[in-house]
Design an enzyme around this catalytic site. Structure first.
Site, PDB file in Angstrom:
ATOM      1  N   GLU A 202       0.847  -1.189   0.000  1.00 43.55           N
ATOM      2  CA  GLU A 202       0.000   0.000   0.000  1.00 43.55           C
ATOM      3  C   GLU A 202       0.882   1.238   0.000  1.00 43.55           C
ATOM      4  O   GLU A 202       2.079   1.152   0.248  1.00 43.55           O
ATOM      5  CB  GLU A 202      -0.958  -0.027   1.198  1.00 43.55           C
ATOM      6  CG  GLU A 202      -0.279  -0.172   2.534  1.00 43.55           C
ATOM      7  CD  GLU A 202      -1.264  -0.390   3.684  1.00 43.55           C
ATOM      8  OE1 GLU A 202      -2.191  -1.191   3.534  1.00 43.55           O
ATOM      9  OE2 GLU A 202      -1.091   0.259   4.714  1.00 43.55           O
TER      10      GLU A 202
ATOM     11  N   LYS B 161       2.908   4.506   0.980  1.00 44.12           N
ATOM     12  CA  LYS B 161       3.458   5.098   2.194  1.00 44.12           C
ATOM     13  C   LYS B 161       3.120   6.582   2.118  1.00 44.12           C
ATOM     14  O   LYS B 161       3.736   7.344   1.377  1.00 44.12           O
ATOM     15  CB  LYS B 161       4.967   4.889   2.268  1.00 44.12           C
ATOM     16  CG  LYS B 161       5.585   5.441   3.535  1.00 44.12           C
ATOM     17  CD  LYS B 161       6.958   4.871   3.742  1.00 44.12           C
ATOM     18  CE  LYS B 161       7.744   5.438   4.898  1.00 44.12           C
ATOM     19  NZ  LYS B 161       7.209   6.493   5.696  1.00 44.12           N
TER      20      LYS B 161
ATOM     21  N   ASP C 148       2.836  10.361   2.877  1.00 44.90           N
ATOM     22  CA  ASP C 148       3.797  11.280   3.474  1.00 44.90           C
ATOM     23  C   ASP C 148       3.065  12.248   4.396  1.00 44.90           C
ATOM     24  O   ASP C 148       2.701  13.351   4.013  1.00 44.90           O
ATOM     25  CB  ASP C 148       4.514  12.039   2.361  1.00 44.90           C
ATOM     26  CG  ASP C 148       5.746  12.743   2.873  1.00 44.90           C
ATOM     27  OD1 ASP C 148       6.103  12.533   4.057  1.00 44.90           O
ATOM     28  OD2 ASP C 148       6.353  13.505   2.111  1.00 44.90           O
TER      29      ASP C 148
ATOM     30  N   TYR D 260      -3.654   2.452   8.277  1.00 50.63           N
ATOM     31  CA  TYR D 260      -2.793   1.396   7.721  1.00 50.63           C
ATOM     32  C   TYR D 260      -2.545   0.233   8.675  1.00 50.63           C
ATOM     33  O   TYR D 260      -1.854  -0.714   8.335  1.00 50.63           O
ATOM     34  CB  TYR D 260      -1.458   1.978   7.240  1.00 50.63           C
ATOM     35  CG  TYR D 260      -0.686   2.750   8.305  1.00 50.63           C
ATOM     36  CD1 TYR D 260      -0.193   2.112   9.444  1.00 50.63           C
ATOM     37  CD2 TYR D 260      -0.447   4.111   8.157  1.00 50.63           C
ATOM     38  CE1 TYR D 260       0.508   2.814  10.410  1.00 50.63           C
ATOM     39  CE2 TYR D 260       0.259   4.824   9.110  1.00 50.63           C
ATOM     40  CZ  TYR D 260       0.733   4.163  10.239  1.00 50.63           C
ATOM     41  OH  TYR D 260       1.420   4.862  11.192  1.00 50.63           O
TER      42      TYR D 260
ATOM     43  N   LYS E 194      11.333   3.110  -0.208  1.00 45.60           N
ATOM     44  CA  LYS E 194      11.312   4.577  -0.325  1.00 45.60           C
ATOM     45  C   LYS E 194      11.626   5.012  -1.745  1.00 45.60           C
ATOM     46  O   LYS E 194      12.572   4.520  -2.354  1.00 45.60           O
ATOM     47  CB  LYS E 194      12.357   5.172   0.619  1.00 45.60           C
ATOM     48  CG  LYS E 194      12.008   4.986   2.094  1.00 45.60           C
ATOM     49  CD  LYS E 194      11.126   6.100   2.588  1.00 45.60           C
ATOM     50  CE  LYS E 194      11.900   6.954   3.541  1.00 45.60           C
ATOM     51  NZ  LYS E 194      11.213   8.124   3.989  1.00 45.60           N
TER      52      LYS E 194
ATOM     53  N   CYS F  18      19.653  47.951 -15.149  1.00 40.85           N
ATOM     54  CA  CYS F  18      19.485  46.692 -15.871  1.00 40.85           C
ATOM     55  C   CYS F  18      20.835  45.971 -15.910  1.00 40.85           C
ATOM     56  O   CYS F  18      21.835  46.560 -16.315  1.00 40.85           O
ATOM     57  CB  CYS F  18      18.995  46.968 -17.291  1.00 40.85           C
ATOM     58  SG  CYS F  18      19.075  45.503 -18.342  1.00 40.85           S
TER      59      CYS F  18
ATOM     60  N   CYS G 281      22.078  46.026 -19.839  1.00 40.14           N
ATOM     61  CA  CYS G 281      22.447  47.227 -20.602  1.00 40.14           C
ATOM     62  C   CYS G 281      22.665  48.443 -19.713  1.00 40.14           C
ATOM     63  O   CYS G 281      22.954  49.525 -20.213  1.00 40.14           O
ATOM     64  CB  CYS G 281      21.385  47.522 -21.646  1.00 40.14           C
ATOM     65  SG  CYS G 281      19.876  48.175 -20.907  1.00 40.14           S
TER      66      CYS G 281
ATOM     67  N   CYS H 155      13.408  46.671 -17.355  1.00 39.12           N
ATOM     68  CA  CYS H 155      14.432  47.485 -17.971  1.00 39.12           C
ATOM     69  C   CYS H 155      13.702  48.462 -18.894  1.00 39.12           C
ATOM     70  O   CYS H 155      12.804  48.070 -19.647  1.00 39.12           O
ATOM     71  CB  CYS H 155      15.376  46.604 -18.779  1.00 39.12           C
ATOM     72  SG  CYS H 155      16.406  47.542 -19.913  1.00 39.12           S
TER      73      CYS H 155
ATOM     74  N   CYS I 146      17.433  47.252 -25.357  1.00 32.50           N
ATOM     75  CA  CYS I 146      18.297  46.421 -24.508  1.00 32.50           C
ATOM     76  C   CYS I 146      18.533  45.087 -25.217  1.00 32.50           C
ATOM     77  O   CYS I 146      17.574  44.419 -25.622  1.00 32.50           O
ATOM     78  CB  CYS I 146      17.616  46.189 -23.168  1.00 32.50           C
ATOM     79  SG  CYS I 146      18.429  44.956 -22.136  1.00 32.50           S
TER      80      CYS I 146
HETATM   81  S1  IVH Z   1       2.889   0.520   8.591  1.00 31.40           S
HETATM   82  C1  IVH Z   1       4.719  -1.084  12.583  1.00 31.40           C
HETATM   83  N1  IVH Z   1       1.810   1.574   6.459  1.00 31.40           N
HETATM   84  O1  IVH Z   1       5.541   5.533   7.810  1.00 31.40           O
HETATM   85  C2  IVH Z   1       4.750  -0.435  11.282  1.00 31.40           C
HETATM   86  N2  IVH Z   1       3.169   2.965   7.823  1.00 31.40           N
HETATM   87  O2  IVH Z   1       8.427   5.259   8.281  1.00 31.40           O
HETATM   88  C3  IVH Z   1       3.671   0.541  11.120  1.00 31.40           C
HETATM   89  N3  IVH Z   1       3.311   5.273   7.045  1.00 31.40           N
HETATM   90  O3  IVH Z   1       5.412   5.190  11.281  1.00 31.40           O
HETATM   91  C4  IVH Z   1       3.762   1.277   9.889  1.00 31.40           C
HETATM   92  N4  IVH Z   1       2.029   5.048   5.288  1.00 31.40           N
HETATM   93  O4  IVH Z   1       3.660   6.734  10.146  1.00 31.40           O
HETATM   94  C5  IVH Z   1       2.598   1.782   7.522  1.00 31.40           C
HETATM   95  N5  IVH Z   1       0.756   2.365   4.557  1.00 31.40           N
HETATM   96  C6  IVH Z   1       1.537   2.579   5.622  1.00 31.40           C
HETATM   97  C7  IVH Z   1       2.103   3.838   5.901  1.00 31.40           C
HETATM   98  C8  IVH Z   1       2.919   3.992   7.017  1.00 31.40           C
HETATM   99  C9  IVH Z   1       2.758   5.885   6.009  1.00 31.40           C
HETATM  100  C10 IVH Z   1       4.224   5.922   8.021  1.00 31.40           C
HETATM  101  C11 IVH Z   1       3.911   5.549   9.443  1.00 31.40           C
HETATM  102  C12 IVH Z   1       5.166   4.913   9.955  1.00 31.40           C
HETATM  103  C13 IVH Z   1       6.188   5.499   9.055  1.00 31.40           C
HETATM  104  C14 IVH Z   1       7.425   4.643   9.012  1.00 31.40           C
END
Ligand code: IVH
Length: 723
Positions: free
Chosen positions: A163, A165, A167, A275, A367, A461, A464, A479, A484
């Protein structure tokens, strides 16, 4: 070690070895000072660790602790995620090699930062861990192998979920008897902060869970975030209210959650993706896997990853491709993701694998390459564009970002320099998201070198040396010299550009020489060029000279709209040129038009009308236009616009891919038929034509409940009107 002690006692830190060891001579002064201070920490270093290693470990540890403190306490990170991870990896490597360095309180073994005193502490029933990172398919494979070895099972055959990650910021939400009772931050993983009042303002989280299968205790964990669009809207509102815009969605989310007044949080467009789970009392009906639990959470109305962002596979070899699939879709998504998370699905296997101090063995983050980084401004230069506008540009210490190396970014105008407060020598945060041009979003003033001075806006400028017209309150300065060289070259290039007169072969190198060698002062001179003049230019063969002459010849009768756009009249862009051409039809009539007549043209506002009118009254420009005519330039009159039909007065947006026409052709059809083609969807849009692959614009159109048709229906409208 001896050296270090000697230096400290002597009080003079000259060329300290720990700085040499880091191998980076360009670190800002503040950081150096911080590093010097840190060296005293290396006193209690275990005997068998080389002093420079111990010093580097201490330095990394202090840097990571401070970064954590800033991130969690002030929601204002000192290091980018990428830098944090890099330092963490380096420290991890040192601790693996010299086990004596690995203390229990090392940032490699702890999570986050001790909760601040602003909010009441909340002890998590189960620790909130972090994730180990991988950055390549090989590392994913190594993770799989290490799990198999740890499990020692002959039949280690897990299935996986993948899934996004997200941000954002980690959050735990507790539901007791189906009611939202506590919301907390991660804190140090054991104890977080009670931000329940703020969490209750997040619309995506139900206050009560309904249904027959509500667990008596349900702790869910997720990531709080802002969508890209919501973040942009928020910034637009802040700017409109005369406030500073925010640097990025993640920090803004963190700041929003840490508000003392929940009404402030409520005004921020926060949302959540769940998550995982903490403690749950499922009763007799335990889910066997995360995928099963996720489905139950969704049924309870909790916001889990949507189906199209939730992958499952039992084939470990497929993981690399699946995470890359997320990476490819990164720009299409409505929110920022910085990676994908791969997890073992089955809870029984997760329990067998267990956790290390900081992260579970059964999950890993993949990442993506960072798109935000920090670098140093080496110089601020001011360039002059074809309209004479002065544009400041930051020259950066080269920074690799999302696959390219960024060396320059525009600072737009002097207001932007003031807003950012950027100076030469400053460390700045640069982002580059999707196809967006890199931009400086923040200055890290705490890293500012001593003795730096604010940037002084030039009053001459830079090309020029003519005086600069900088109207009070106007962000741009110009300018004042229309001769120019920067303007002349810029104007020539613009005149010949593809969407203007389309003079193929008239590139930078030739324009340079046409101005510097031949002495051209405006685009009308192009039509008096001779073959001899061209062949004398550097690296210009007879063939290409003849080609260019032919291209210029053929352009004498380009459509009036292109000619007007090519003149580079301030505020008259492509559509302005088209509107004027279609209304007045001939150059003669455009030139003669009064300002009121121009302002009456549909699509032309007062500012454009005034600018165009002024342009055609300026004696120098009158002379240039006469020179064009004298050289036989006769722009083709525009066809009149229809006054009836399905598109008259309508604003149409095209999105996605089309089969029978290009997007430009489609837009031209709408314009010819009296409508307006726009690039962005808003409440003012009348019709959206969507083809396959349509993304955020289509979603927005649906949200606004606009009329949406496909290519075929569009064709039918056009044909029906033509008939
Ligand atoms: S699982 C025990 N799933 O990323 C592990 N984390 O760098 C629990 N995060 O602390 C994390 N999306 O805050 C998980 N789909 C996802 C996530 C996710 C973002 C964050 C989360 C975690 C951090 C780790």
């Amino acid at each position: 070690m001896l050296d270090l002690l000697h230096n400290r006692k002597g009080g003079a830190f000259v060329d300290p070895p720990c700085i040499q060891a880091s191998g980076d001579a360009s670190w800002p002064w503040r950081v150096l000072k911080q590093r010097l201070r840190l060296r005293s920490m290396s006193d209690d270093v275990p005997a068998d660790v080389p002093p420079e290693i111990a010093a580097r470990a201490a330095e990394l540890r202090a840097s990571l602790v401070e970064a954590n403190r800033r991130y969690y306490e002030h929601a204002d990170p000192l290091l980018s995620d990428f830098e944090f991870d890099e330092q963490l990896r380096e420290l991890q490597a040192l601790e693996t090699e010299y086990s004596a360095l690995a203390t229990d309180d090392s940032p490699t073994r702890t999570v986050g930062f001790t909760a601040s005193s602003l909010f009441a502490p909340v002890t998590h029933r189960r620790p909130m861990l972090s994730l180990a990172n991988t950055i390549s398919a090989e590392e994913l494979a190594a993770w799989h192998k290490s799990m198999a070895e740890f499990d020692e099972g002959a039949d280690f055959e897990p299935s996986f979920t993948i899934e996004p990650k997200v941000d954002g910021v980690a959050l735990e939400v507790v539901y007791e008897q189906g009611r939202l009772t506590v919301g907390s931050t991660r804190g140090d993983g054991t104890t977080g902060e009670d931000i329940t009042a703020n969490v209750r303002t997040i619309g995506a989280l139900p206050r009560t869970l309904n249904g027959d299968a509500v667990p008596s205790l349900l702790e869910v964990r997720g990531e709080v975030y802002m969508t890209k669009a919501d973040f942009a809207d928020l910034n637009a509102q802040l700017v409109a209210a005369g406030e500073e815009p925010k640097a990025n969605p993640r920090n803004t989310t963190a700041g929003s959650l840490k508000q003392k007044d929940p009404r402030v949080t409520a005004a921020r467009p926060l949302t959540v993706m769940i998550y995982g789970l903490g403690e749950v009392e499922w009763g007799d009906d335990q889910p066997a896997s995360w995928s099963e639990a996720r489905a139950r959470l969704a049924a309870l109305g909790l916001p889990v990853a949507p189906d199209d962002l939730f992958e499952q596979t039992a084939d470990a070899d497929a993981l690399g491709d699946l995470v890359l699939g997320f990476q490819e879709r990164r720009d299409e998504l409505a929110f920022e993701i910085d990676g994908a998370v791969v997890k073992v699905d089955e809870y029984a296997l997760r329990r067998r694998l267990g956790s290390r101090s900081r992260s579970p063995r059964w999950a890993v983050a993949y990442k993506f390459p960072p798109r935000e980084g920090r670098t140093v401004v080496e110089e601020i230069i001011v360039s002059v564009g074809r309209t004479g506008a002065l544009t400041p540009v930051a020259v950066l210490k080269p920074l690799p970002l999302g696959g390219v190396t960024v060396t320059h970014t525009t600072l737009h105008n002097r207001n932007e320099i003031e807003r950012l407060g950027v100076r030469v020598g400053d460390t700045v945060v640069v982002i580059r998201a999707g196809d967006v041009i890199p931009k400086v979003v923040q200055v890290q003033t705490e890293l500012r070198p001593e003795g730096s001075v604010p940037f002084v806006w030039p009053d001459e400028c830079p090309v020029c040396a003519a005086s600069v017209d900088a109207a009070e309150g106007e962000p741009l300065s110009y300018c004042t010299n229309i001769a120019c060289p920067a303007q002349v070259k810029g104007r020539l290039l613009h005149f010949g550009s593809r969407r203007a007169m389309d003079l193929e072969g008239l590139g930078d190198r030739i324009v340079e020489q046409l101005v510097d060698v031949v002495g051209l002062t405006d685009p009308s001179g192009l039509y008096r060029l001779t073959l001899e003049q061209l062949t004398e230019l550097d690296r210009m063969g007879e063939r290409s000279a003849a080609n260019l002459i032919a291209v210029i010849e053929a352009s004498r009768t380009r459509p009036l709209a292109r000619f007007l756009y090519g003149l580079g009249i301030r505020h008259v862009g492509e559509s302005g040129g088209r509107d004027l051409a279609e209304h007045f039809s001939t150059l003669e009539r455009v030139r003669a038009a009064e300002v009121e007549e121009m302002a009456d043209v549909p699509g032309i506002g007062d500012v454009v009308a005034e600018s165009a009118h002024r342009f055609f009254r300026e004696p120098q420009n009158v002379a240039i236009l006469d020179a064009f005519l004298a050289a036989g330039v006769a722009p083709a009159p525009a066809a009149e616009r229809s006054t009836e039909g399905p598109f008259v007065g309508k604003t149409v947006v095209f999105t996605g891919n089309f089969v029978t026409m290009t997007r430009d052709e489609a837009k031209a059809i709408v314009r010819r038929m009296g409508g307006k083609a726009s690039g962005s969807v808003s409440k003012k849009t009348d019709l959206v034509v969507a083809g396959p692959g349509a993304g955020s614009k289509l979603a927005k159109a649906e949200k606004l409940e606009l009329e949406i048709i496909d290519e075929e229906a569009f064709r039918a409208l056009v044909d029906g009107a033509d008939a």
